[in-house]
Scaffold this motif. Sequence first.
Motif, PDB file in Angstrom:
ATOM      1  N   ASN A  26       1.043  -1.236  -0.155  1.00 46.05           N
ATOM      2  CA  ASN A  26       0.046  -0.345  -0.053  1.00 46.05           C
ATOM      3  C   ASN A  26       1.027   1.257   0.061  1.00 46.05           C
ATOM      4  N   ILE A  27       0.603   2.143  -0.643  1.00 44.52           N
ATOM      5  CA  ILE A  27       1.364   3.372  -0.900  1.00 44.52           C
ATOM      6  C   ILE A  27       0.508   4.592  -0.383  1.00 44.52           C
ATOM      7  N   ALA A  28       1.252   5.369   0.356  1.00 44.89           N
ATOM      8  CA  ALA A  28       0.446   6.832   0.987  1.00 44.89           C
ATOM      9  C   ALA A  28       1.065   7.695  -0.315  1.00 44.89           C
ATOM     10  N   ILE A  29       0.054   8.375  -0.827  1.00 41.83           N
ATOM     11  CA  ILE A  29       0.528   9.651  -1.462  1.00 41.83           C
ATOM     12  C   ILE A  29      -0.024  10.926  -0.686  1.00 41.83           C
ATOM     13  N   PHE A  30       1.063  12.006  -0.524  1.00 41.11           N
ATOM     14  CA  PHE A  30       0.893  12.963   0.327  1.00 41.11           C
ATOM     15  C   PHE A  30       1.079  14.140  -0.574  1.00 41.11           C
ATOM     16  N   ASN A  42       2.977   2.758   3.092  1.00 39.82           N
ATOM     17  CA  ASN A  42       1.938   3.274   3.943  1.00 39.82           C
ATOM     18  C   ASN A  42       2.146   2.284   5.195  1.00 39.82           C
ATOM     19  N   ARG A  43       3.154   2.290   5.665  1.00 40.60           N
ATOM     20  CA  ARG A  43       3.480   1.407   6.887  1.00 40.60           C
ATOM     21  C   ARG A  43       4.608   1.970   7.704  1.00 40.60           C
ATOM     22  N   CYS A  44       4.367   2.617   8.758  1.00 40.79           N
ATOM     23  CA  CYS A  44       5.551   3.253   9.563  1.00 40.79           C
ATOM     24  C   CYS A  44       6.476   1.882  10.006  1.00 40.79           C
ATOM     25  N   PRO A  45       7.782   2.492  10.130  1.00 41.26           N
ATOM     26  CA  PRO A  45       8.693   1.475  10.593  1.00 41.26           C
ATOM     27  C   PRO A  45       8.730   0.863  11.781  1.00 41.26           C
ATOM     28  N   HIS A  46       8.056   1.611  12.826  1.00 42.32           N
ATOM     29  CA  HIS A  46       8.022   1.377  14.296  1.00 42.32           C
ATOM     30  C   HIS A  46       7.032   0.275  14.391  1.00 42.32           C
ATOM     31  N   LYS A  47       5.723   0.426  14.234  1.00 37.71           N
ATOM     32  CA  LYS A  47       4.772  -0.581  14.606  1.00 37.71           C
ATOM     33  C   LYS A  47       3.942  -0.878  13.366  1.00 37.71           C
ATOM     34  N   VAL A  61       5.520  13.262   7.734  1.00 38.01           N
ATOM     35  CA  VAL A  61       4.270  13.067   8.321  1.00 38.01           C
ATOM     36  C   VAL A  61       4.719  12.373   9.818  1.00 38.01           C
ATOM     37  N   THR A  62       3.598  12.571  10.546  1.00 35.90           N
ATOM     38  CA  THR A  62       3.508  11.930  11.841  1.00 35.90           C
ATOM     39  C   THR A  62       2.789  11.124  11.922  1.00 35.90           C
ATOM     40  N   CYS A  63       3.376   9.771  12.450  1.00 34.70           N
ATOM     41  CA  CYS A  63       2.454   8.662  12.462  1.00 34.70           C
ATOM     42  C   CYS A  63       1.310   8.559  13.421  1.00 34.70           C
TER      43      CYS A  63
END
Length: 109
Positions: A26-30, A42-47, A61-63
């Motif tokens: 999934n791709i997030a377009i900003f 579209n996936r934060c590297p944290h969780k 962008v802030t998760c």
Amino acid sequence: MNWHPIGDISDIPLRGSRCVKTPHMNIAIFRTSENEVYAIENRCPHKGGPLSEGIVHGNAVTCPLHNWVISLETGKALGADDGAVCTIPLRNEGGALYIALESLVMAAE
């Protein structure tokens, strides 16, 4: 490069995003307040939080889950956090947006 149309810049509100689903990820377009457009995983590297639901500020962008800040330019976590997401090549041709599908295959491998 194989460029795939994903819509128009007017489909994305200023300081907003939309999600594009592909077979690979999934791709997030900003779209920033300066009308710059970026595409990242579209996936934060944290969780694994959905970055497309985060708050856009400047070129970051802030998760929404744990407040990690991700650079829209590099995909890297900013500040003390460590991690990164894939960035996807994106073209803006007079408002028409395109992503490079080949880069998705390489990123998923």
